[in-house]
Design a protein around this motif. Structure first.
Motif, PDB file in Angstrom:
ATOM      1  N   UNK A  88      32.132 -25.492  60.044  1.00 40.96           N
ATOM      2  CA  UNK A  88      32.306 -26.618  61.144  1.00 40.96           C
ATOM      3  C   UNK A  88      32.729 -27.776  60.713  1.00 40.96           C
ATOM      4  N   UNK A  89      31.924 -28.224  59.674  1.00 42.34           N
ATOM      5  CA  UNK A  89      31.970 -29.554  59.404  1.00 42.34           C
ATOM      6  C   UNK A  89      32.706 -29.877  57.976  1.00 42.34           C
ATOM      7  N   UNK A  90      33.667 -28.903  57.410  1.00 39.49           N
ATOM      8  CA  UNK A  90      34.467 -29.486  56.636  1.00 39.49           C
ATOM      9  C   UNK A  90      36.019 -29.264  56.637  1.00 39.49           C
ATOM     10  N   UNK A  91      36.438 -29.861  56.030  1.00 38.59           N
ATOM     11  CA  UNK A  91      38.204 -29.949  56.397  1.00 38.59           C
ATOM     12  C   UNK A  91      38.722 -28.528  55.942  1.00 38.59           C
ATOM     13  N   UNK A  92      39.690 -28.067  56.695  1.00 36.32           N
ATOM     14  CA  UNK A  92      40.243 -26.801  56.624  1.00 36.32           C
ATOM     15  C   UNK A  92      40.920 -26.687  55.558  1.00 36.32           C
ATOM     16  N   UNK A  93      41.258 -25.681  54.787  1.00 35.31           N
ATOM     17  CA  UNK A  93      41.898 -25.148  53.669  1.00 35.31           C
ATOM     18  C   UNK A  93      43.158 -25.692  53.646  1.00 35.31           C
ATOM     19  N   UNK A  94      43.809 -26.475  52.534  1.00 34.29           N
ATOM     20  CA  UNK A  94      44.906 -27.217  52.523  1.00 34.29           C
ATOM     21  C   UNK A  94      46.127 -26.253  52.770  1.00 34.29           C
ATOM     22  N   UNK A  95      47.338 -26.583  53.236  1.00 35.31           N
ATOM     23  CA  UNK A  95      48.243 -25.733  53.785  1.00 35.31           C
ATOM     24  C   UNK A  95      48.907 -25.017  52.342  1.00 35.31           C
ATOM     25  N   UNK A  96      49.118 -25.929  51.581  1.00 35.75           N
ATOM     26  CA  UNK A  96      49.572 -25.474  50.096  1.00 35.75           C
ATOM     27  C   UNK A  96      48.785 -24.043  49.544  1.00 35.75           C
ATOM     28  N   UNK A  97      47.379 -24.102  49.635  1.00 32.33           N
ATOM     29  CA  UNK A  97      46.664 -23.120  49.111  1.00 32.33           C
ATOM     30  C   UNK A  97      46.693 -21.972  49.930  1.00 32.33           C
ATOM     31  N   UNK A  98      46.720 -22.221  51.349  1.00 29.16           N
ATOM     32  CA  UNK A  98      46.889 -21.269  52.265  1.00 29.16           C
ATOM     33  C   UNK A  98      48.242 -20.318  51.930  1.00 29.16           C
ATOM     34  N   UNK A  99      49.347 -21.004  51.719  1.00 28.02           N
ATOM     35  CA  UNK A  99      50.547 -20.319  51.543  1.00 28.02           C
ATOM     36  C   UNK A  99      50.618 -19.624  50.238  1.00 28.02           C
ATOM     37  N   UNK A 100      50.016 -20.208  49.204  1.00 27.82           N
ATOM     38  CA  UNK A 100      50.137 -19.773  47.695  1.00 27.82           C
ATOM     39  C   UNK A 100      49.275 -18.575  47.837  1.00 27.82           C
ATOM     40  N   UNK A 101      47.949 -18.433  48.484  1.00 28.00           N
ATOM     41  CA  UNK A 101      47.143 -17.281  48.615  1.00 28.00           C
ATOM     42  C   UNK A 101      47.841 -16.104  49.382  1.00 28.00           C
ATOM     43  N   UNK A 102      48.501 -16.463  50.628  1.00 32.43           N
ATOM     44  CA  UNK A 102      49.003 -15.686  51.270  1.00 32.43           C
ATOM     45  C   UNK A 102      50.394 -14.961  50.524  1.00 32.43           C
ATOM     46  N   UNK A 136      53.476 -26.464  52.170  1.00 35.87           N
ATOM     47  CA  UNK A 136      53.564 -27.969  52.375  1.00 35.87           C
ATOM     48  C   UNK A 136      54.715 -28.593  53.266  1.00 35.87           C
ATOM     49  N   UNK A 137      55.747 -27.667  53.297  1.00 33.10           N
ATOM     50  CA  UNK A 137      57.085 -28.105  54.000  1.00 33.10           C
ATOM     51  C   UNK A 137      56.774 -27.976  55.341  1.00 33.10           C
ATOM     52  N   UNK A 138      56.040 -26.777  55.871  1.00 30.59           N
ATOM     53  CA  UNK A 138      55.926 -26.692  57.296  1.00 30.59           C
ATOM     54  C   UNK A 138      54.641 -27.428  57.805  1.00 30.59           C
ATOM     55  N   UNK A 139      53.471 -27.837  56.995  1.00 31.75           N
ATOM     56  CA  UNK A 139      52.644 -28.392  57.557  1.00 31.75           C
ATOM     57  C   UNK A 139      51.962 -29.684  56.887  1.00 31.75           C
ATOM     58  N   UNK A 140      52.719 -30.116  55.910  1.00 30.80           N
ATOM     59  CA  UNK A 140      52.093 -31.291  55.169  1.00 30.80           C
ATOM     60  C   UNK A 140      51.100 -31.050  54.087  1.00 30.80           C
ATOM     61  N   UNK A 141      50.678 -31.992  53.469  1.00 32.08           N
ATOM     62  CA  UNK A 141      49.923 -31.574  52.068  1.00 32.08           C
ATOM     63  C   UNK A 141      48.469 -31.199  52.353  1.00 32.08           C
ATOM     64  N   UNK A 142      47.780 -31.801  53.681  1.00 30.61           N
ATOM     65  CA  UNK A 142      46.307 -31.700  53.988  1.00 30.61           C
ATOM     66  C   UNK A 142      46.482 -30.990  55.288  1.00 30.61           C
ATOM     67  N   UNK A 143      45.133 -30.386  55.454  1.00 37.38           N
ATOM     68  CA  UNK A 143      44.746 -29.726  56.852  1.00 37.38           C
ATOM     69  C   UNK A 143      44.462 -30.804  57.963  1.00 37.38           C
ATOM     70  N   UNK A 144      44.101 -31.858  57.542  1.00 30.00           N
ATOM     71  CA  UNK A 144      44.080 -33.251  58.269  1.00 30.00           C
ATOM     72  C   UNK A 144      42.667 -33.353  58.976  1.00 30.00           C
ATOM     73  N   UNK A 145      41.794 -32.048  59.092  1.00 24.97           N
ATOM     74  CA  UNK A 145      40.487 -32.127  59.771  1.00 24.97           C
ATOM     75  C   UNK A 145      39.798 -30.820  59.708  1.00 24.97           C
ATOM     76  N   UNK A 146      38.545 -30.945  60.102  1.00 26.80           N
ATOM     77  CA  UNK A 146      38.000 -29.508  60.505  1.00 26.80           C
ATOM     78  C   UNK A 146      38.806 -28.570  61.064  1.00 26.80           C
ATOM     79  N   UNK A 147      38.645 -27.341  60.649  1.00 30.39           N
ATOM     80  CA  UNK A 147      39.326 -26.073  61.328  1.00 30.39           C
ATOM     81  C   UNK A 147      39.076 -26.150  63.045  1.00 30.39           C
ATOM     82  N   UNK A 148      37.893 -26.834  63.269  1.00 31.69           N
ATOM     83  CA  UNK A 148      37.764 -26.517  64.868  1.00 31.69           C
ATOM     84  C   UNK A 148      38.158 -27.972  65.527  1.00 31.69           C
ATOM     85  N   UNK A 149      38.947 -28.883  64.648  1.00 30.87           N
ATOM     86  CA  UNK A 149      39.412 -30.138  65.353  1.00 30.87           C
ATOM     87  C   UNK A 149      40.927 -29.784  65.474  1.00 30.87           C
ATOM     88  N   UNK A 150      41.803 -30.209  64.538  1.00 30.13           N
ATOM     89  CA  UNK A 150      43.148 -29.730  64.470  1.00 30.13           C
ATOM     90  C   UNK A 150      43.313 -29.101  62.953  1.00 30.13           C
TER      91      UNK A 150
END
Length: 382
Positions: A256-270, A56-70
């Motif tokens: 393609x059409x789904x918003x990317x996994x949110x940064x908090x979940x990515x950070x926690x899983x990693x 969250x600190x690095x990327x904010x609370x959401x991925x903001x779009x599909x993985x293929x956009x930003x």
């Protein structure tokens, strides 16, 4: 919506003992939780929580779009690389849930004019992926590799996919992966294995049943996994060849059409993955705990973290689960359509971070609850 048929369906559902209502946990709750899939107890681990905060600190609370956009961050790519290495695959792709990973992988791999061979133990996400693919689907008995071999030999379709769970989620039993893989390869089929209940539970250092069977990285084998169980976060993963990853990016609609996994979940899983890699003894402790509580209840020694206690009647199963909850123990309650008619059950999912005294207490509570609904002979509970 006030359509009369909704009320009629609701009435029948309640009468059959199949109504479901979410029960909220409290942040300061004191219950002993053996209903979750937090197998390694990492959802409250300081390093995992710190990983979520760092995301969250690095990327904010959401991925903001599909993985293929930003919606793709460097954190997504770093986690995919480490997850692929952990699973023994060339590459991996992260989806926003395990459900979407399975649907996306299946529908991107097969379609009209293709064949899927599934079995009666597969998770709903695999079933839905099969349905949405529009391929012909043949369902065989759970783990029946000879039936898989016969179906593949008799097919007319040029392309075929065999799908299975490595650890069946309802009772925790293991699929015969070596035999299924051999049948798939002999029949010229690709095989997809859902390791949702195996990663962090089975295999060397918790790498899953595919690795335990010596199949990691095998040709024609695709692995799906989740970040919402042993990795204590959220998200799904598909692992295989680099060519597979590229194909999914181009063709998997749930990517393609789904918003990317949110940064908090990515950070926690990693972070959870790093903890697991640093502490390979955790899966062994988990399975030891599962064996202890199963023995205390007179149930067979489990192959995984799941101890499944069949009650039979859905109303009795709900009642027994309620008795446990009232006495401070949370257990799962599985009823149709999650399980076949007549096999409603309590499902205990053991954790690595629970001590032996607590496990013995849980066994006493569950045994008493079963007795109160007429299941006094716990040795017959499968």
């Amino acid at each position: 919506m006030s359509a009369p048929w909704l009320a009629e369906v609701a009435e029948r559902t309640v009468a059959a003992g199949l109504h479901r209502a979410p029960v909220a946990r409290q942040a300061n709750g004191s219950e002993i939780n053996l209903a979750s899939n937090d197998y390694l107890g990492l959802s409250t681990h300081p390093e995992v929580i710190a990983g979520a905060h760092a995301g969250v600190d690095a990327w904010g609370t959401g991925s903001t779009s599909s993985r293929l956009v930003v919606g793709t961050t460097q954190a997504h790519l770093d986690f995919e690389d480490d997850m692929a290495r952990f699973l023994g695959a060339e590459a991996a792709l992260v989806f926003s849930s395990g459900y979407l990973a399975n649907i996306g992988a299946i529908t991107a791999l097969v379609g009209r004019g293709d064949l899927i061979v599934s079995d009666t133990g597969t998770h709903a996400s695999l079933i839905d992926g099969c349905r949405l693919s529009r391929a012909r689907v043949v369902v065989v008995d759970r783990g029946d590799h000879e039936a898989v071999r016969r179906v593949l030999a008799d097919r007319s379709e040029p392309r075929a996919l065999v799908v299975t769970d490595s650890v069946y989620s309802v009772d925790g039993r293991l699929a015969p992966l070596r035999e299924l893989y051999a049948a798939a390869r002999e029949g010229g089929a690709t095989m997809l294995v859902d390791e949702a209940h195996a990663v962090g539970v089975r295999g060397p250092g918790g790498r899953g049943l595919v690795a335990e069977c010596g199949l990691a990285g095998s040709d024609g084998l695709i692995v799906t996994a989740v970040c919402s169980k042993s990795l204590a976060a959220q998200g799904g993963v598909v692992a295989g060849s680099r060519l597979l990853r590229d194909h999914l990016i181009d063709h998997a609609r749930t990517f393609i059409f789904d918003t990317g996994l949110n940064p908090a979940a990515v950070g926690a899983a990693h972070a959870a993955l790093r903890v697991l890699m640093d502490r390979p003894e955790l899966p062994l402790r988990l399975r030891s705990n599962a064996q202890r509580i199963a023995a205390a209840l007179g149930a067979p020694a489990p192959d995984s973290a799941v101890v499944s206690l069949i009650v039979g009647d859905p109303v009795a199963a709900v009642t027994a689960a309620g008795i446990c909850r009232d006495r401070g123990v949370l257990v799962g309650c599985f009823r149709p359509p999650s399980v076949p008619e007549g096999t409603s059950r309590l499902r205990l999912t053991v954790r690595a971070d629970v001590d032996e005294a607590t496990l013995d207490l849980v066994a006493d509570v569950v045994r008493d609850a079963l007795a109160e609904v007429g299941r006094t002979d716990v040795e017959t509970v499968r």
